[in-house]
Design an enzyme around this catalytic site. Sequence first.
Site, mmCIF file in Angstrom:
data_model
loop_
_atom_site.group_PDB
_atom_site.id
_atom_site.type_symbol
_atom_site.label_atom_id
_atom_site.label_comp_id
_atom_site.label_asym_id
_atom_site.label_seq_id
_atom_site.Cartn_x
_atom_site.Cartn_y
_atom_site.Cartn_z
ATOM 1 N N ASN A 88 46.632 62.572 3.909
ATOM 2 C CA ASN A 88 45.530 61.945 3.183
ATOM 3 C C ASN A 88 45.141 62.793 1.969
ATOM 4 O O ASN A 88 45.227 64.018 2.018
ATOM 5 C CB ASN A 88 44.326 61.774 4.109
ATOM 6 C CG ASN A 88 44.665 60.891 5.300
ATOM 7 O OD1 ASN A 88 45.656 60.174 5.294
ATOM 8 N ND2 ASN A 88 43.848 60.991 6.339
ATOM 9 N N HIS A 105 50.048 66.045 0.546
ATOM 10 C CA HIS A 105 50.201 65.059 -0.536
ATOM 11 C C HIS A 105 49.147 65.224 -1.626
ATOM 12 O O HIS A 105 48.939 64.317 -2.441
ATOM 13 C CB HIS A 105 50.186 63.636 0.032
ATOM 14 C CG HIS A 105 51.414 63.321 0.823
ATOM 15 N ND1 HIS A 105 51.481 62.255 1.688
ATOM 16 C CD2 HIS A 105 52.618 63.936 0.890
ATOM 17 C CE1 HIS A 105 52.689 62.236 2.246
ATOM 18 N NE2 HIS A 105 53.388 63.231 1.781
ATOM 19 N N GLY A 171 46.924 58.489 13.490
ATOM 20 C CA GLY A 171 46.627 57.523 12.443
ATOM 21 C C GLY A 171 47.650 57.469 11.335
ATOM 22 O O GLY A 171 47.313 57.354 10.159
ATOM 23 N N ASN A 197 47.192 56.638 17.929
ATOM 24 C CA ASN A 197 47.236 55.623 16.866
ATOM 25 C C ASN A 197 46.663 54.313 17.382
ATOM 26 O O ASN A 197 46.528 54.142 18.602
ATOM 27 C CB ASN A 197 48.707 55.433 16.451
ATOM 28 C CG ASN A 197 48.851 55.155 14.960
ATOM 29 O OD1 ASN A 197 48.207 55.808 14.142
ATOM 30 N ND2 ASN A 197 49.666 54.191 14.621
ATOM 31 N N LEU A 198 46.341 53.414 16.439
ATOM 32 C CA LEU A 198 45.799 52.113 16.847
ATOM 33 C C LEU A 198 46.868 51.340 17.617
ATOM 34 O O LEU A 198 46.581 50.640 18.583
ATOM 35 C CB LEU A 198 45.378 51.322 15.603
ATOM 36 C CG LEU A 198 44.362 50.194 15.735
ATOM 37 C CD1 LEU A 198 43.080 50.701 16.401
ATOM 38 C CD2 LEU A 198 44.056 49.587 14.379
HETATM 39 C C1 LIG Z 1 58.506 54.402 1.584
HETATM 40 C C2 LIG Z 1 59.387 55.457 2.205
HETATM 41 C C3 LIG Z 1 60.610 54.889 2.830
HETATM 42 N N1 LIG Z 1 59.752 56.418 1.125
HETATM 43 C C4 LIG Z 1 59.760 57.728 1.401
HETATM 44 O O1 LIG Z 1 59.541 58.201 2.496
HETATM 45 C C5 LIG Z 1 60.029 58.583 0.197
HETATM 46 C C6 LIG Z 1 61.530 58.699 -0.052
HETATM 47 C C7 LIG Z 1 62.265 59.352 1.033
HETATM 48 C C8 LIG Z 1 62.414 60.690 1.185
HETATM 49 N N2 LIG Z 1 63.150 60.940 2.309
HETATM 50 C C9 LIG Z 1 63.486 59.754 2.893
HETATM 51 C C10 LIG Z 1 64.195 59.489 4.060
HETATM 52 C C11 LIG Z 1 64.391 58.177 4.415
HETATM 53 C C12 LIG Z 1 63.852 57.145 3.578
HETATM 54 C C13 LIG Z 1 63.118 57.432 2.419
HETATM 55 C C14 LIG Z 1 62.935 58.728 2.089
HETATM 56 N N3 LIG Z 1 59.402 59.897 0.361
HETATM 57 C C15 LIG Z 1 59.061 60.571 -0.774
HETATM 58 O O2 LIG Z 1 59.266 60.167 -1.903
HETATM 59 C C16 LIG Z 1 58.387 61.922 -0.556
HETATM 60 C C17 LIG Z 1 56.918 61.893 -1.029
HETATM 61 C C18 LIG Z 1 56.123 60.921 -0.278
HETATM 62 C C19 LIG Z 1 54.639 61.089 -0.606
HETATM 63 C C20 LIG Z 1 54.098 59.944 -1.418
HETATM 64 N N4 LIG Z 1 52.639 60.029 -1.516
HETATM 65 C C21 LIG Z 1 51.790 59.495 -0.639
HETATM 66 N N5 LIG Z 1 50.437 59.653 -0.762
HETATM 67 C C22 LIG Z 1 49.873 60.389 -1.903
HETATM 68 C C23 LIG Z 1 49.576 59.468 -3.042
HETATM 69 C C24 LIG Z 1 48.541 58.430 -2.673
HETATM 70 O O3 LIG Z 1 47.927 58.532 -1.598
HETATM 71 O O4 LIG Z 1 48.334 57.543 -3.528
HETATM 72 S S1 LIG Z 1 52.447 58.650 0.730
HETATM 73 C C25 LIG Z 1 51.133 57.773 1.521
HETATM 74 O O5 LIG Z 1 51.748 56.849 2.401
HETATM 75 C C26 LIG Z 1 52.056 57.518 3.607
HETATM 76 C C27 LIG Z 1 51.947 56.646 4.807
HETATM 77 O O6 LIG Z 1 50.704 56.290 5.020
HETATM 78 P P1 LIG Z 1 49.913 56.513 6.423
HETATM 79 O O7 LIG Z 1 48.980 57.619 6.162
HETATM 80 O O8 LIG Z 1 50.807 56.599 7.580
HETATM 81 O O9 LIG Z 1 49.146 55.123 6.401
HETATM 82 P P2 LIG Z 1 49.707 53.671 6.786
HETATM 83 O O10 LIG Z 1 48.778 52.696 6.179
HETATM 84 O O11 LIG Z 1 51.157 53.542 6.499
HETATM 85 O O12 LIG Z 1 49.529 53.649 8.383
HETATM 86 C C28 LIG Z 1 48.232 53.765 8.930
HETATM 87 C C29 LIG Z 1 48.421 53.894 10.440
HETATM 88 O O13 LIG Z 1 47.129 54.106 11.020
HETATM 89 C C30 LIG Z 1 46.944 53.188 12.082
HETATM 90 N N6 LIG Z 1 45.497 52.875 12.113
HETATM 91 C C31 LIG Z 1 44.825 51.977 11.330
HETATM 92 N N7 LIG Z 1 43.495 52.018 11.645
HETATM 93 C C32 LIG Z 1 43.358 52.974 12.629
HETATM 94 C C33 LIG Z 1 42.236 53.472 13.370
HETATM 95 N N8 LIG Z 1 40.996 53.013 13.171
HETATM 96 N N9 LIG Z 1 42.449 54.452 14.280
HETATM 97 C C34 LIG Z 1 43.716 54.937 14.513
HETATM 98 N N10 LIG Z 1 44.820 54.497 13.829
HETATM 99 C C35 LIG Z 1 44.629 53.531 12.904
HETATM 100 C C36 LIG Z 1 47.821 51.987 11.782
HETATM 101 O O14 LIG Z 1 48.209 51.367 12.998
HETATM 102 C C37 LIG Z 1 49.029 52.644 11.076
HETATM 103 O O15 LIG Z 1 50.015 53.035 12.015
HETATM 104 C C38 LIG Z 1 51.191 58.724 3.699
HETATM 105 O O16 LIG Z 1 52.033 59.811 3.589
HETATM 106 C C39 LIG Z 1 50.297 58.604 2.465
HETATM 107 O O17 LIG Z 1 49.962 59.853 1.963
HETATM 108 N N11 LIG Z 1 59.000 62.929 -1.375
HETATM 109 C C40 LIG Z 1 60.244 63.364 -1.094
HETATM 110 O O18 LIG Z 1 60.886 62.920 -0.184
HETATM 111 O O19 LIG Z 1 60.655 64.390 -1.945
HETATM 112 C C41 LIG Z 1 61.974 64.946 -1.732
HETATM 113 C C42 LIG Z 1 62.001 65.793 -0.476
HETATM 114 C C43 LIG Z 1 63.046 65.691 0.400
HETATM 115 C C44 LIG Z 1 63.114 66.497 1.534
HETATM 116 C C45 LIG Z 1 62.111 67.389 1.867
HETATM 117 C C46 LIG Z 1 61.065 67.458 0.982
HETATM 118 C C47 LIG Z 1 60.993 66.634 -0.169
#
Ligand SMILES: CC(C)NC(=O)[C@H](Cc1c[nH]c2ccccc12)NC(=O)[C@H](CCCC/N=C(/NCCC(=O)O)S[C@H]1O[C@H](COP(=O)(O)OP(=O)(O)OC[C@H]2O[C@@H](n3cnc4c(N)ncnc43)[C@H](O)[C@@H]2O)[C@@H](O)[C@H]1O)NC(=O)OCc1ccccc1
Length: 224
Positions: A88, A105, A171, A197-198
């Site tokens: 976050n 991040h 989360g 998680n939810l």
């Molecule tokens: C889309 C995805 C497939 N793409 C990636 O992963 C990419 C590419 C990639 C790299 N390696 C891979 C391997 C495989 C596939 C793809 C990749 N990764 C990158 O580009 C990363 C950089 C990624 C960072 C991007 N920036 C963010 N945020 C900041 C900005 C901003 O915020 O605007 S990412 C952003 O989304 C991510 C996911 O979000 P979550 O926090 O999980 O939230 P989400 O909504 O998805 O889920 C919420 C969850 O909460 C639950 N929930 C909801 N309400 C509740 C509740 N009330 N209580 C409990 N739980 C709850 C829900 O059920 C749900 O499960 C977080 O990381 C968040 O920070 N950089 C990188 O890899 O650099 C090189 C490298 C390589 C090796 C080692 C080091 C570096």
Amino acid sequence: MRIVILTGAGVSAESGLGTFRDVGGVWDQYDLARVATPEGFARDRALVHAFYNERRANMRAARPNAAHHALARLQQARPGAVTLVTQNIDDLHLRAGSPEVIAMHGALDQALCAACGHRWPAPAVMGPDDPCPACGAPETRPDVVWFGEMPYHMERVDRALAGADLFVAIGTSGAVYPAAGFVAEAAAHGAGTLEINLAPSDVADAFDRHHFGPATQTVPAWVA
Ligand SMILES: CC(C)NC(=O)[C@H](Cc1c[nH]c2ccccc12)NC(=O)[C@H](CCCC/N=C(/NCCC(=O)O)S[C@H]1O[C@H](COP(=O)(O)OP(=O)(O)OC[C@H]2O[C@@H](n3cnc4c(N)ncnc43)[C@H](O)[C@@H]2O)[C@@H](O)[C@H]1O)NC(=O)OCc1ccccc1
């Protein structure tokens, strides 16, 4: 017992800060490629600043919830034994009293100069021509990690995962790497693993145990 905790947007959902992938979430309203990539920033800085200015205003209006407070209590009760890593970019863990938070991040309340690397506290509203207070270049950006960029503090995180007895993810959907790979990394070093998680995340099968429900209920219950 050395514990590493990874949090995601779900821990701040009940503080009124939208998650990314849930229905009506951030990526439903905005195109990830346009607002959270270096390419998107190069193409339209004003759009990206507007996106983060709105999230910064929402963050400042929000307050930490029972999950943030429970994690701060756990860290205070076990000094040096609990490493809190968050995906976050909000400041709710710190405002809840967490003594240390590894913000892998970045942080919404921090500005970064893309020219000289200088960092300073972000004003409420940032604009595309804001000059860097150190070098004067109009290269100001939010100090957040965009897709395709290297996350912060990865050495410290890898060290903590290698020495963990227990890894807990709270989360997070397990949709974004390298964070989604931490559970496998911790398990490979012999750590126990727990998902709070939810609902089951994309990597739920990688965890030994699961507690499902809203973070404001499940996290205090787990900490107690
Ligand atoms: C889309 C995805 C497939 N793409 C990636 O992963 C990419 C590419 C990639 C790299 N390696 C891979 C391997 C495989 C596939 C793809 C990749 N990764 C990158 O580009 C990363 C950089 C990624 C960072 C991007 N920036 C963010 N945020 C900041 C900005 C901003 O915020 O605007 S990412 C952003 O989304 C991510 C996911 O979000 P979550 O926090 O999980 O939230 P989400 O909504 O998805 O889920 C919420 C969850 O909460 C639950 N929930 C909801 N309400 C509740 C509740 N009330 N209580 C409990 N739980 C709850 C829900 O059920 C749900 O499960 C977080 O990381 C968040 O920070 N950089 C990188 O890899 O650099 C090189 C490298 C390589 C090796 C080692 C080091 C570096």
